[in-house]
Motif scaffolding. Structure first.
Motif, PDB file in Angstrom:
ATOM      1  N   GLY A  45      65.829  10.802  77.573  1.00 35.73           N
ATOM      2  CA  GLY A  45      65.644   9.821  76.497  1.00 35.73           C
ATOM      3  C   GLY A  45      66.153   8.442  76.858  1.00 35.73           C
ATOM      4  N   THR A  46      67.040   8.341  77.842  1.00 37.23           N
ATOM      5  CA  THR A  46      67.556   7.056  78.305  1.00 37.23           C
ATOM      6  C   THR A  46      68.144   7.225  79.701  1.00 37.23           C
ATOM      7  N   THR A  76      76.266  15.474  68.699  1.00 34.77           N
ATOM      8  CA  THR A  76      74.985  15.233  68.027  1.00 34.77           C
ATOM      9  C   THR A  76      73.875  14.903  69.020  1.00 34.77           C
ATOM     10  N   ASN A  77      74.247  14.401  70.197  1.00 31.32           N
ATOM     11  CA  ASN A  77      73.247  14.071  71.230  1.00 31.32           C
ATOM     12  C   ASN A  77      73.825  14.477  72.584  1.00 31.32           C
ATOM     13  N   ASN A  79      72.734  14.390  75.387  1.00 25.49           N
ATOM     14  CA  ASN A  79      72.407  13.490  76.501  1.00 25.49           C
ATOM     15  C   ASN A  79      73.375  12.317  76.581  1.00 25.49           C
ATOM     16  N   LEU A  80      74.127  12.091  75.489  1.00 29.64           N
ATOM     17  CA  LEU A  80      75.080  10.986  75.460  1.00 29.64           C
ATOM     18  C   LEU A  80      76.511  11.458  75.227  1.00 29.64           C
ATOM     19  N   GLN A  81      76.664  12.689  74.717  1.00 24.59           N
ATOM     20  CA  GLN A  81      77.989  13.171  74.340  1.00 24.59           C
ATOM     21  C   GLN A  81      78.283  14.534  74.977  1.00 24.59           C
TER      22      GLN A  81
END
Length: 419
Positions: A45-46, A76-77, A79-81
């Motif tokens: 996603g990023t 919650t994500n 990909n970031l956490q």
């Protein structure tokens, strides 16, 4: 149960890209990194929290994902956490909530589909880079001599391949009349035009341009490359005839003799390459009157009147010299005009006939302008010039139909009979 297919080895997949022609290492690394990031961005996603480190010597890559540490159960994500427990379990036992945890990602673990997707992205970008490199390389070579092997021939063009397998197109209109190529034959030409429409380089070569003749002389005459002889002007009717004006910067060197060679040894090779195109080599001079006289060789001029402002020349010759000045099909006078940059009009030097003569322009009401121009181009400026020229010569040299010539003669005779 089917055996699980192993993921391709990363080094084997990408090491092949490090030796690509026309692409420097820094650019290659940048392209590889960008390709990885594009694929990773689609997967996660990023790519903002990803570090991609390339190793161009080995052809492999290291990828690190920077994740925010959050309390257990509050991710919650992914990909970031990352949860506190997972971060501490991932060789980072002292990490605290709110800090950043760096986790290494092994791209090969994502399976064959991800790797093939990356490979396609790489190939596309590298192909674009190669095209840009080819365009830049050949754009700088415009006007240079190049050789290629005949790969395929069509009705309108011939495809050549150079030593690096680059495609060179030789259009029919850039081929010398009489050119006939067989597959595998080596062909010489100059790079005529290079464009890059839609990032698709098209390299067009020519054998009919004046530059091609220049490059052949440079190849055969060392004094030109050494700067002792300079080619001042070139004029060609491809496959038929050419004129080239040369000058020497060394009084001890005869530029014409050097270009022709002993017993024509140097110029013969050029003539063969140009399908027996006749080549006149003349001494250049800054005196326009003398230059025009030399350009009209082998004709001998009686006198010449110049209009240097409008670049026009009126050349007077004895009647027997006119046909030599004009040449077969007007070829000699046309080449002389191209070489000197002057519009040349040829006149018969017959003062005794001019007294009671009439210029052809006076007959524009009865004779079409293009017919008058055709007659003037062969040296017939006045009515008596035409009437004193054999009928067949008017047909052949002015390239006119028999009926047209007969009509012109009748009109001109009638004018003098009325007088």
């Amino acid at each position: 149960m089917a055996k699980k297919e192993e993921a391709p080895n990363m080094v084997e997949r990408f090491a092949e890209f490090k030796e690509l022609k026309n692409i420097d290492k820094a650019t290659m690394v940048s392209v590889l990194e960008e390709s990885f990031r594009n694929v990773l961005a689609k997967m996660f996603g990023t790519d903002e929290n990803l570090d991609v480190i390339m190793n161009p010597d080995k052809g492999d890559v290291q990828i690190f994902q920077n994740l925010e540490v959050v309390p257990d159960g509050e991710v919650t994500n992914p990909n970031l956490q990352i949860s506190l427990s997972d971060a501490r379990a991932d060789e980072d036992p002292d990490v605290e909530i709110g800090e950043e945890h760096t986790k290494e990602i092994f791209f090969a673990d994502f399976g064959r589909r991800a790797i093939l997707n990356l490979r396609q992205t790489l190939q596309s970008k590298i192909l674009d880079l190669q095209k840009e490199a080819i365009y830049a390389k050949f754009k700088e070579m415009e006007g240079e001599l190049v050789s290629g092997e005949v790969y395929q021939t069509w009705s309108r063009e011939t495809l050549l391949m150079d030593d690096e397998k680059n495609e060179l197109l030789l259009p029919k209109n850039q081929s010398i009349p009489g050119d006939f190529f067989r597959k595998g034959e080596t062909v010489l030409a100059v790079i005529h035009n290079v464009d890059n429409k839609n990032n698709n380089p098209k390299i067009t070569v020519s054998r009919t341009s004046d530059t091609f003749l220049r490059r052949l002389f440079e190849r055969e005459v060392p004094e030109i490359i050494d700067g002792l002889i300079n080619i001042k002007a070139v004029a060609r009717i491809p496959g038929e005839r050419a004129k080239i004006a040369v000058e020497s910067f060394d009084d001890r060197i005869d530029p014409v003799g050097a270009c022709v060679g002993v017993k024509g040894s140097r110029i013969h090779g050029i003539v063969r390459e140009l399908r027996n195109e006749n080549i006149d080599v003349i001494n250049y001079t800054s005196n326009p009157s003398l230059f025009i006289q030399r350009a009209l060789s082998p004709a001998k001029i009686s006198s010449i009147h110049l209009d240097e402002e409008d670049k026009k020349a009126e050349v007077f010759l004895r009647p027997e010299e006119v046909s030599l000045a004009i040449g077969k099909g007007g070829m000699n006078i046309k080449l002389a005009s191209m070489l000197t940059g002057y519009t040349i009009d040829v006149y018969r030097d017959t003062p005794d006939q001019v007294d009671e003569d009439i210029y052809l322009d006076e007959f524009k009401d009865e004779i079409d302008g293009w017919v008058i121009d055709a007659l003037k181009n062969m040296g017939c400026i006045t009515a008596k010039n035409v009437l004193n020229t054999p009928r067949q010569a008017l047909i052949d040299q002015a390239d006119l139909e028999e009926d047209t010539v007969d009509n012109v003669i009748a009109i001109l005779k009638a004018e003098f009979e009325e007088e």
